[in-house]
Write an enzyme that holds these catalytic residues in place. Sequence first.
Site, PDB file in Angstrom:
ATOM      1  N   SER A   1       0.859  -1.187   0.000  1.00 44.45           N
ATOM      2  CA  SER A   1       0.000   0.000   0.000  1.00 44.45           C
ATOM      3  C   SER A   1       0.890   1.230   0.000  1.00 44.45           C
ATOM      4  CB  SER A   1      -0.907   0.026   1.231  1.00 44.45           C
ATOM      5  OG  SER A   1      -1.424   1.325   1.460  1.00 44.45           O
ATOM      6  N   GLY A   2       0.633   2.155  -0.901  1.00 47.39           N
ATOM      7  CA  GLY A   2       1.427   3.375  -0.963  1.00 47.39           C
ATOM      8  C   GLY A   2       1.257   4.255   0.259  1.00 47.39           C
ATOM      9  N   SER A   3       0.012   4.546   0.650  1.00 46.63           N
ATOM     10  CA  SER A   3      -0.214   5.435   1.790  1.00 46.63           C
ATOM     11  C   SER A   3       0.313   4.813   3.083  1.00 46.63           C
ATOM     12  CB  SER A   3      -1.701   5.781   1.921  1.00 46.63           C
ATOM     13  OG  SER A   3      -2.477   4.616   2.115  1.00 46.63           O
TER      14      SER A   3
ATOM     15  N   GLY B   1      -1.951   5.349  -3.030  1.00 50.23           N
ATOM     16  CA  GLY B   1      -0.781   5.130  -3.855  1.00 50.23           C
ATOM     17  C   GLY B   1      -1.014   4.088  -4.929  1.00 50.23           C
ATOM     18  N   THR B   2      -1.634   2.964  -4.543  1.00 50.63           N
ATOM     19  CA  THR B   2      -1.874   1.905  -5.530  1.00 50.63           C
ATOM     20  C   THR B   2      -2.913   2.335  -6.559  1.00 50.63           C
ATOM     21  OG1 THR B   2      -3.343   0.876  -3.886  1.00 50.63           O
ATOM     22  CG2 THR B   2      -1.134  -0.055  -4.137  1.00 50.63           C
TER      23      THR B   2
END
Length: 344
Positions: free
Chosen positions: A91-93, A259-260
């Site tokens: 996960s980006g965040s 992010g994803t």
Amino acid sequence: MSDTYKLRLIDTHAGGDVSRIVIGGIAPLPGATVRGQMEYLRDQADGLRRLLLEEPYGIPEMSVDLIVPPSDPETRAGYIIMEVMGYPIYSGSNTICTATALLEAGLVAKAEGRQRFMLEAPAGRVQIEAEIRAGVVESITCEGLPSYVDTHQASVDVPGIGEVIYSVAYSGGFYALVDAASLGFALVREEERRLAECAHAVVEAIRAGHSFSHYTLGDVGPLPFLHFMGPVEKIADQAYRSRSATYVHPGVICRSTTGTGTSARLALMRHEGLVEAGASLETVSLRDTRFTGTITACRREAHAEVVENTITGRAFVLAHSEIVINADDPLVDLRQLRHVLDAG
């Protein structure tokens, strides 16, 4: 006297999405890798995820990241991502929040200017670049997972809505990508509840007729996410901006663009020939928070054009806290949790 346990936490947010970082109170988990530790937690100790995302301690809109020992000697820490829908491998965040928390807590020493280090997610190694000015973490740039388009411009009949045109991209999970304007949305905050209801209906309709398989990972579960795409605005050479909103669970639109979700959008733009390596996309949420995705490379693999990318955003520390878990609390279920709590 009742049994009580304590967890040490750092609450953070990136783009409005709250990530609760667990830095103490959990005993070492079995597993030779972070992925193995995640699988143990998922299969044998899911009580931690449920405790921190359900009442009275949390809400479904939050995420949890457990700091664990890495297996890769070149990485500084491992982290396991927990969300209301389960255990995403990336996960980006959450990565932005975890990297910020590690720096702010001194678990990774700060260095002024641009600082590079690696973390280990369940998906593997993640390169981090932190921008630090006067001791403040001003931004985190992290590697996104290699992303690609699985399905382009398919259609599905959605009860109560009608025909919806969608694409599907993989960026750490499968995302349905739909044009917001075609469904009557301007992507403003007042639409949040209707966006969640619409996205749920579209995801359920797609899931009823289609399943998706990663070209190397195989079955990674049913389609979980939907990303609403606003119009694209060119703001500079190779730089673009678009309003966006990401659905992750019934009733839940992420406060950030994710992010994803941004990586999935970049993969679609590349698939459609709109961008090349070096291009960036700033996604803007319903709350006007922003992530920037950048294509670092493109390559052909199997039957997919794969987009390598990075995500840049900023996280803020909300609180350093210690929560108390009381075994006598009727709202606390320790059956899938007690055996991993650190009694010390």
